[in-house]
Design a protein around this motif. Sequence first.
Motif, PDB file in Angstrom:
ATOM      1  N   ASN A 170     -10.802  13.066  11.092  1.00 46.89           N
ATOM      2  CA  ASN A 170     -11.951  12.323  11.606  1.00 46.89           C
ATOM      3  C   ASN A 170     -11.924  12.256  13.121  1.00 46.89           C
ATOM      4  O   ASN A 170     -10.922  11.887  13.735  1.00 46.89           O
ATOM      5  N   PHE A 171     -13.051  12.629  13.748  1.00 44.93           N
ATOM      6  CA  PHE A 171     -13.208  12.545  15.201  1.00 44.93           C
ATOM      7  C   PHE A 171     -14.333  11.572  15.536  1.00 44.93           C
ATOM      8  O   PHE A 171     -15.275  11.911  16.248  1.00 44.93           O
ATOM      9  N   GLY A 172     -14.226  10.363  14.966  1.00 49.92           N
ATOM     10  CA  GLY A 172     -15.183   9.311  15.289  1.00 49.92           C
ATOM     11  C   GLY A 172     -16.347   9.177  14.346  1.00 49.92           C
ATOM     12  O   GLY A 172     -17.290   8.420  14.621  1.00 49.92           O
ATOM     13  N   ALA A 173     -16.344   9.882  13.226  1.00 45.85           N
ATOM     14  CA  ALA A 173     -17.447   9.794  12.267  1.00 45.85           C
ATOM     15  C   ALA A 173     -17.382   8.480  11.484  1.00 45.85           C
ATOM     16  O   ALA A 173     -16.316   7.870  11.335  1.00 45.85           O
ATOM     17  N   HIS A 174     -18.549   8.070  10.980  1.00 44.65           N
ATOM     18  CA  HIS A 174     -18.651   6.861  10.169  1.00 44.65           C
ATOM     19  C   HIS A 174     -19.309   7.200   8.829  1.00 44.65           C
ATOM     20  O   HIS A 174     -19.947   8.244   8.670  1.00 44.65           O
ATOM     21  N   ASN A 175     -19.132   6.303   7.877  1.00 40.07           N
ATOM     22  CA  ASN A 175     -19.726   6.458   6.541  1.00 40.07           C
ATOM     23  C   ASN A 175     -19.320   7.782   5.891  1.00 40.07           C
ATOM     24  O   ASN A 175     -20.138   8.479   5.290  1.00 40.07           O
ATOM     25  N   LEU A 176     -18.050   8.115   5.995  1.00 43.15           N
ATOM     26  CA  LEU A 176     -17.535   9.344   5.391  1.00 43.15           C
ATOM     27  C   LEU A 176     -17.452   9.198   3.875  1.00 43.15           C
ATOM     28  O   LEU A 176     -16.836   8.262   3.359  1.00 43.15           O
ATOM     29  N   ALA A 208     -21.511  12.339   6.261  1.00 44.10           N
ATOM     30  CA  ALA A 208     -20.947  11.563   7.366  1.00 44.10           C
ATOM     31  C   ALA A 208     -21.965  11.410   8.480  1.00 44.10           C
ATOM     32  O   ALA A 208     -22.944  12.164   8.567  1.00 44.10           O
ATOM     33  N   GLU A 209     -21.712  10.433   9.331  1.00 41.63           N
ATOM     34  CA  GLU A 209     -22.458  10.265  10.574  1.00 41.63           C
ATOM     35  C   GLU A 209     -21.470  10.475  11.715  1.00 41.63           C
ATOM     36  O   GLU A 209     -20.652   9.607  11.998  1.00 41.63           O
ATOM     37  N   GLY A 210     -21.554  11.643  12.347  1.00 41.12           N
ATOM     38  CA  GLY A 210     -20.643  11.936  13.433  1.00 41.12           C
ATOM     39  C   GLY A 210     -19.801  13.172  13.180  1.00 41.12           C
ATOM     40  O   GLY A 210     -20.084  13.957  12.271  1.00 41.12           O
ATOM     41  N   TYR A 211     -18.734  13.315  13.963  1.00 35.62           N
ATOM     42  CA  TYR A 211     -17.965  14.560  14.003  1.00 35.62           C
ATOM     43  C   TYR A 211     -16.650  14.441  13.235  1.00 35.62           C
ATOM     44  O   TYR A 211     -15.956  13.417  13.294  1.00 35.62           O
ATOM     45  N   TYR A 212     -16.302  15.520  12.555  1.00 33.31           N
ATOM     46  CA  TYR A 212     -15.033  15.611  11.841  1.00 33.31           C
ATOM     47  C   TYR A 212     -14.660  17.085  11.728  1.00 33.31           C
ATOM     48  O   TYR A 212     -15.497  17.979  11.926  1.00 33.31           O
ATOM     49  N   LEU A 213     -13.394  17.349  11.419  1.00 28.51           N
ATOM     50  CA  LEU A 213     -12.880  18.703  11.342  1.00 28.51           C
ATOM     51  C   LEU A 213     -12.317  18.936   9.945  1.00 28.51           C
ATOM     52  O   LEU A 213     -11.516  18.143   9.452  1.00 28.51           O
ATOM     53  N   VAL A 214     -12.743  20.035   9.317  1.00 33.09           N
ATOM     54  CA  VAL A 214     -12.275  20.389   7.980  1.00 33.09           C
ATOM     55  C   VAL A 214     -11.332  21.579   8.080  1.00 33.09           C
ATOM     56  O   VAL A 214     -11.621  22.546   8.798  1.00 33.09           O
ATOM     57  N   PHE A 215     -10.212  21.512   7.362  1.00 36.88           N
ATOM     58  CA  PHE A 215      -9.312  22.655   7.237  1.00 36.88           C
ATOM     59  C   PHE A 215      -9.228  23.025   5.763  1.00 36.88           C
ATOM     60  O   PHE A 215      -8.862  22.198   4.927  1.00 36.88           O
TER      61      PHE A 215
END
Length: 218
Positions: A170-176, A208-215
Motif C-alpha cells: 500500500n502506497f497511501g490507498a484507502h478502502n482497499l 481501492a482509492e489511491g496508489y498501491y503496488l502488486v507483485f
Amino acid sequence: MEINGKNIPVILANGDFPLHQIPLKILKDTDFLVCTDGSIHSLLRFQKEHLSDISVNSIRPSAIVGDGDSLSEDLKEKYRDIYVEYEEQDFNDLTKATRFCIEKGFTEINYLGISGKRDDHAMANVSLLIWYLKTFKIKVRAYTDHGVFIPCCGNAEFKAEKGTQVSIFNFGAHNLKSTNLKWDIYDFDELWQGTLNEVTSDSFSINAEGYYLVFINY
C-alpha cells in the motif's frame, strides 16, 4: 498470468540480467529497447555467452541513455549514433531512460533488470514505479526472474492461475478490498502487511482509492 510484451518499449536497467524465460521473451520481442549506460555491458556479455542463439544475438538497443559514468569510451564511440547523455544528477539512469521513452511518445513501458546487485538500488527502483505512475501517468510493469511488479491506482483486475502467490504493497490507498484472494485485504499501514497472499480462482481484482503496488509471482 497475462504478459504484456509486444509493441511495448523495454528499458533494461543495470541490475541482475534477466534469465527467466518470461523477461527474456519480453526482451527478445520488443521493437524498442533502451539500455541504461551500465546495462549495455550486461547485454553484450549475455550475447557473447550465447553466440549460437540467433534470437539472443539479434537483440539490438534502439538507444543507450544515462549520464555516461558507466559507459566505456569505446562503447560511447561504437554507439555514438544512439547514445543519449543526460548530464544532470537529480535523477537516476532509470528515470532518464523513462523520460526518454516518454519524449518519444510512449505511454507504456516494461522494465527489466531493476533488481539485484544492490538492495538499496532495487528498493529505489521498485518505489520509482509508483512515482512514474503518479508523475508521468504512464502504464508500467517491471519483470524480474521471479514475478512482475505492477503499480496501480484505483480499481484493477488481474489474470492469474489459481494458487499463484501475490503481494500487495500500500502506497497511501484507502478502502482497499479484494476478490478471489485467500485473505481479504484492508487499508494496510505497513508495507509487509499485504504480502504472501494467494489467488483462489483464475483471476483476482482489487478495489481501492489511491496508489498501491502488486507483485505477482510466476
